[in-house]
Every structure is written in C-alpha cells, then in structure tokens.
Design a protein around this motif. Structure first.
Motif, PDB file in Angstrom:
ATOM      1  N   MET A 100     -95.196  10.621   2.989  1.00 22.52           N
ATOM      2  CA  MET A 100     -95.477  10.756   1.574  1.00 22.52           C
ATOM      3  C   MET A 100     -94.697  10.129   0.711  1.00 22.52           C
ATOM      4  SD  MET A 100     -96.576  14.460   0.174  1.00 22.52           S
ATOM      5  CE  MET A 100     -97.491  15.001   1.583  1.00 22.52           C
ATOM      6  N   HIS A 101     -95.280   9.684  -0.417  1.00 22.41           N
ATOM      7  CA  HIS A 101     -94.379   9.117  -1.741  1.00 22.41           C
ATOM      8  C   HIS A 101     -95.358   9.365  -2.901  1.00 22.41           C
ATOM      9  CE1 HIS A 101     -96.997   5.495  -0.447  1.00 22.41           C
ATOM     10  NE2 HIS A 101     -97.023   5.472  -1.813  1.00 22.41           N
ATOM     11  N   LEU A 102     -94.523   9.287  -4.050  1.00 20.73           N
ATOM     12  CA  LEU A 102     -95.232   9.335  -5.293  1.00 20.73           C
ATOM     13  C   LEU A 102     -95.866   8.080  -5.628  1.00 20.73           C
ATOM     14  CD1 LEU A 102     -95.421  10.888  -7.832  1.00 20.73           C
ATOM     15  CD2 LEU A 102     -93.419  10.113  -8.712  1.00 20.73           C
ATOM     16  N   GLU A 103     -97.059   8.040  -6.140  1.00 21.98           N
ATOM     17  CA  GLU A 103     -97.865   6.728  -6.147  1.00 21.98           C
ATOM     18  C   GLU A 103     -97.792   6.342  -7.760  1.00 21.98           C
ATOM     19  OE1 GLU A 103    -102.310   5.150  -5.160  1.00 21.98           O
ATOM     20  OE2 GLU A 103    -102.018   6.866  -6.517  1.00 21.98           O
ATOM     21  N   HIS A 104     -97.899   7.604  -8.513  1.00 22.33           N
ATOM     22  CA  HIS A 104     -98.056   7.076 -10.003  1.00 22.33           C
ATOM     23  C   HIS A 104     -97.746   8.501 -10.957  1.00 22.33           C
ATOM     24  CE1 HIS A 104    -102.292   8.566  -9.767  1.00 22.33           C
ATOM     25  NE2 HIS A 104    -101.984   9.002 -10.970  1.00 22.33           N
ATOM     26  N   VAL A 105     -97.362   7.966 -12.179  1.00 21.24           N
ATOM     27  CA  VAL A 105     -97.075   9.135 -13.126  1.00 21.24           C
ATOM     28  C   VAL A 105     -97.919   8.656 -14.307  1.00 21.24           C
ATOM     29  CG1 VAL A 105     -95.459  10.062 -14.510  1.00 21.24           C
ATOM     30  CG2 VAL A 105     -94.644   9.542 -12.156  1.00 21.24           C
ATOM     31  N   ASN A 106     -98.595   9.813 -14.880  1.00 15.42           N
ATOM     32  CA  ASN A 106     -99.403   9.257 -16.141  1.00 15.42           C
ATOM     33  C   ASN A 106     -98.807  10.048 -17.281  1.00 15.42           C
ATOM     34  OD1 ASN A 106    -101.644   9.561 -17.934  1.00 15.42           O
ATOM     35  ND2 ASN A 106    -102.893   9.878 -16.357  1.00 15.42           N
ATOM     36  N   LEU A 107     -98.374   9.052 -18.211  1.00 15.44           N
ATOM     37  CA  LEU A 107     -97.802   9.297 -19.365  1.00 15.44           C
ATOM     38  C   LEU A 107     -98.772   9.270 -20.442  1.00 15.44           C
ATOM     39  CD1 LEU A 107     -94.368   7.395 -18.582  1.00 15.44           C
ATOM     40  CD2 LEU A 107     -94.954   9.758 -18.358  1.00 15.44           C
ATOM     41  N   VAL A 108     -98.986  10.095 -21.255  1.00 24.46           N
ATOM     42  CA  VAL A 108     -99.756  10.253 -22.710  1.00 24.46           C
ATOM     43  C   VAL A 108     -98.915   9.821 -23.521  1.00 24.46           C
ATOM     44  CG1 VAL A 108    -101.286  11.504 -24.123  1.00 24.46           C
ATOM     45  CG2 VAL A 108    -101.240  11.693 -21.434  1.00 24.46           C
ATOM     46  N   VAL A 109     -99.218   8.739 -24.367  1.00 24.25           N
ATOM     47  CA  VAL A 109     -98.207   8.080 -25.416  1.00 24.25           C
ATOM     48  C   VAL A 109     -99.172   7.727 -26.719  1.00 24.25           C
ATOM     49  CG1 VAL A 109     -96.917   7.081 -23.649  1.00 24.25           C
ATOM     50  CG2 VAL A 109     -98.575   5.794 -24.430  1.00 24.25           C
ATOM     51  N   THR A 110     -98.609   7.197 -27.655  1.00 25.17           N
ATOM     52  CA  THR A 110     -99.273   6.798 -28.817  1.00 25.17           C
ATOM     53  C   THR A 110     -99.375   5.283 -29.012  1.00 25.17           C
ATOM     54  OG1 THR A 110     -97.219   6.892 -30.194  1.00 25.17           O
ATOM     55  CG2 THR A 110     -98.587   8.932 -30.015  1.00 25.17           C
ATOM     56  N   ASP A 111     -98.357   4.714 -28.183  1.00 27.57           N
ATOM     57  CA  ASP A 111     -98.324   3.176 -28.351  1.00 27.57           C
ATOM     58  C   ASP A 111     -98.002   2.590 -27.209  1.00 27.57           C
ATOM     59  OD1 ASP A 111     -97.691   0.704 -29.110  1.00 27.57           O
ATOM     60  OD2 ASP A 111     -96.399   1.122 -30.995  1.00 27.57           O
ATOM     61  N   ILE A 112     -99.105   1.962 -26.566  1.00 26.17           N
ATOM     62  CA  ILE A 112     -99.101   1.612 -25.141  1.00 26.17           C
ATOM     63  C   ILE A 112     -97.960   0.010 -25.188  1.00 26.17           C
ATOM     64  CG2 ILE A 112    -100.298   0.159 -23.392  1.00 26.17           C
ATOM     65  CD1 ILE A 112    -102.469   2.392 -23.597  1.00 26.17           C
ATOM     66  N   ASP A 113     -98.033  -0.620 -26.374  1.00 28.34           N
ATOM     67  CA  ASP A 113     -97.356  -1.891 -26.242  1.00 28.34           C
ATOM     68  C   ASP A 113     -95.959  -1.552 -26.468  1.00 28.34           C
ATOM     69  OD1 ASP A 113     -99.569  -3.329 -26.269  1.00 28.34           O
ATOM     70  OD2 ASP A 113    -100.049  -3.604 -28.335  1.00 28.34           O
ATOM     71  N   ALA A 114     -95.553  -0.588 -27.225  1.00 35.52           N
ATOM     72  CA  ALA A 114     -93.918  -0.281 -27.139  1.00 35.52           C
ATOM     73  C   ALA A 114     -93.565   0.132 -26.059  1.00 35.52           C
ATOM     74  CB  ALA A 114     -93.733   0.841 -28.047  1.00 35.52           C
ATOM     75  N   MET A 115     -94.550   1.088 -25.078  1.00 33.64           N
ATOM     76  CA  MET A 115     -94.055   1.380 -23.774  1.00 33.64           C
ATOM     77  C   MET A 115     -93.994   0.223 -22.928  1.00 33.64           C
ATOM     78  SD  MET A 115     -93.690   4.759 -23.683  1.00 33.64           S
ATOM     79  CE  MET A 115     -93.929   5.358 -22.169  1.00 33.64           C
ATOM     80  N   LEU A 116     -94.694  -0.809 -22.854  1.00 29.60           N
ATOM     81  CA  LEU A 116     -94.765  -1.699 -22.106  1.00 29.60           C
ATOM     82  C   LEU A 116     -93.460  -2.643 -22.386  1.00 29.60           C
ATOM     83  CD1 LEU A 116     -98.424  -3.143 -21.892  1.00 29.60           C
ATOM     84  CD2 LEU A 116     -97.049  -2.385 -20.000  1.00 29.60           C
ATOM     85  N   LYS A 117     -93.109  -2.729 -23.325  1.00 30.00           N
ATOM     86  CA  LYS A 117     -91.664  -3.612 -23.887  1.00 30.00           C
ATOM     87  C   LYS A 117     -90.431  -2.876 -23.018  1.00 30.00           C
ATOM     88  CE  LYS A 117     -88.720  -5.138 -27.570  1.00 30.00           C
ATOM     89  NZ  LYS A 117     -88.257  -4.826 -29.083  1.00 30.00           N
ATOM     90  N   PHE A 118     -90.745  -1.491 -23.097  1.00 31.96           N
ATOM     91  CA  PHE A 118     -89.383  -0.832 -22.362  1.00 31.96           C
ATOM     92  C   PHE A 118     -89.623  -1.093 -20.932  1.00 31.96           C
ATOM     93  CE2 PHE A 118     -87.995   3.142 -20.017  1.00 31.96           C
ATOM     94  CZ  PHE A 118     -86.647   2.948 -20.735  1.00 31.96           C
ATOM     95  N   TYR A 119     -90.655  -0.830 -20.326  1.00 35.30           N
ATOM     96  CA  TYR A 119     -90.745  -0.774 -18.969  1.00 35.30           C
ATOM     97  C   TYR A 119     -90.702  -2.321 -18.255  1.00 35.30           C
ATOM     98  CZ  TYR A 119     -91.114   4.315 -18.721  1.00 35.30           C
ATOM     99  OH  TYR A 119     -91.057   5.612 -18.955  1.00 35.30           O
ATOM    100  N   ARG A 120     -91.246  -3.188 -19.110  1.00 34.83           N
ATOM    101  CA  ARG A 120     -91.325  -4.605 -18.682  1.00 34.83           C
ATOM    102  C   ARG A 120     -89.733  -4.923 -18.541  1.00 34.83           C
ATOM    103  NH1 ARG A 120     -96.587  -6.702 -21.887  1.00 34.83           N
ATOM    104  NH2 ARG A 120     -97.719  -6.967 -20.012  1.00 34.83           N
ATOM    105  N   ALA A 121     -89.088  -4.700 -19.554  1.00 35.85           N
ATOM    106  CA  ALA A 121     -87.491  -4.907 -19.272  1.00 35.85           C
ATOM    107  C   ALA A 121     -86.868  -4.332 -17.761  1.00 35.85           C
ATOM    108  CB  ALA A 121     -86.652  -4.471 -20.658  1.00 35.85           C
ATOM    109  N   ALA A 122     -87.183  -2.819 -17.716  1.00 34.94           N
ATOM    110  CA  ALA A 122     -86.690  -2.254 -16.517  1.00 34.94           C
ATOM    111  C   ALA A 122     -87.161  -2.866 -15.424  1.00 34.94           C
ATOM    112  CB  ALA A 122     -86.929  -0.910 -16.757  1.00 34.94           C
ATOM    113  N   PHE A 123     -88.536  -3.126 -15.262  1.00 37.51           N
ATOM    114  CA  PHE A 123     -89.281  -3.557 -14.261  1.00 37.51           C
ATOM    115  C   PHE A 123     -89.705  -5.144 -14.239  1.00 37.51           C
ATOM    116  CE2 PHE A 123     -89.390   1.166 -14.114  1.00 37.51           C
ATOM    117  CZ  PHE A 123     -88.808   1.445 -13.037  1.00 37.51           C
ATOM    118  N   PRO A 124     -89.045  -6.037 -14.292  1.00 36.55           N
ATOM    119  CA  PRO A 124     -89.621  -7.383 -14.858  1.00 36.55           C
ATOM    120  C   PRO A 124     -90.729  -7.927 -13.578  1.00 36.55           C
ATOM    121  CG  PRO A 124     -87.173  -7.585 -14.156  1.00 36.55           C
ATOM    122  CD  PRO A 124     -87.506  -6.149 -14.176  1.00 36.55           C
TER     123      PRO A 124
END
Length: 145
Positions: free
Chosen positions: A1-25
């Motif tokens: 068993m493993h964690l598949e996904h986490v659902n985050l409710v946000v206001t700005d998807i593009d800003a979130m993508l900038k962060f997570y793209r840097a962390a996980f290229p």
C-alpha cells in the motif's frame, strides 16, 4: 500500500506549479479539466509521475491555516530525496526560500518550505539506510547514549 495522491485546494494553480515543478522537475501534468465542487466551478489538474501526484484545484477561498497556531488541519507533508541540496537550490532559483531549517540530526537532513498556497512541505534526505537510525531524533539518541 502507498499514498497515491494528495488533493490541495488552492487559489492559484500556476503559482503552485512553479513551486512543484522546481521541486520535482521530472513530474508532468498527467490530466486536467474543469469541474464543480459543491456548486462552485473549478479548474483542476493532476501533477506528478506515474505513481504519485498532487491534485491542484483552484476553488479555494481565504488563506490556509496559521501554521504557528494550534488549529486542527494539515501541519505539513514530506518528500524523501536523495539530494536535499539540489532540491533547495532548485527551489531557491525559482524564488522560494527555506521557511524553517530542519533540526540537526545525525542520520538525516531536512528543510521546510511554504508553497504558494501556504502548505508546509518538508524535504528530507536520510543519511542511513538503517530504519532504526533514520527514525531516531536527537533527544532519543541522547537517551540511548
């Protein structure tokens, strides 16, 4: 068993993508679309790899919980990396700074960042492959010694 996904409710998807793209290229947008959450329209996307991803939904209102307070809610979530220095460098180059350095521990290094939605994300690099050492904290180590 493993964690598949986490659902985050946000206001700005593009800003979130900038962060997570840097962390996980190596991650990519796996799927995306429009939907409705209890009567409110939203955009959503799945960002990750073949085995794990984050759902980002843009129907958030207000700000995230005060992480210095005692409100019930998510405190942080963590990702293991084999190269903490590289993750820190990528995030800093993308304009994000360490929110809190991890405690000095003999068998791991870690750092905490706040993503654009105010979720605290820990990145940890283990310096041992022995679970008993990896899970020790300094206070427990001093008890053992």
């Amino acid at each position: 068993m493993h964690l598949e996904h986490v659902n985050l409710v946000v206001t700005d998807i593009d800003a979130m993508l900038k962060f997570y793209r840097a962390a996980f290229p190596h991650w990519r947008i796996r799927d995306q679309g429009r939907g409705e959450w209890y009567g409110k329209p939203c955009n959503w996307l799945h960002f990750g790899d073949d085995y794990h991803y984050l759902v980002l939904s843009d129907h958030g209102e207000g700000s995230n919980r005060d992480l210095t307070g005692h409100s019930v809610g998510l405190a942080h979530f963590a990702y293991v990396t084999s190269n903490l220095a590289a993750v820190i460098k990528r995030l800093e180059q993308a304009g994000f700074s360490i929110d809190s350095p991890g405690a000095e521990e003999p068998f791991r290094k870690n750092a905490y960042f706040l993503d654009p939605a105010g979720f605290e994300v820990e990145f940890v690099e283990y310096l041992s492959d022995i679970p008993a050492e990896r899970n020790l904290n300094r206070a427990k180590l001093e008890e053992v010694l």
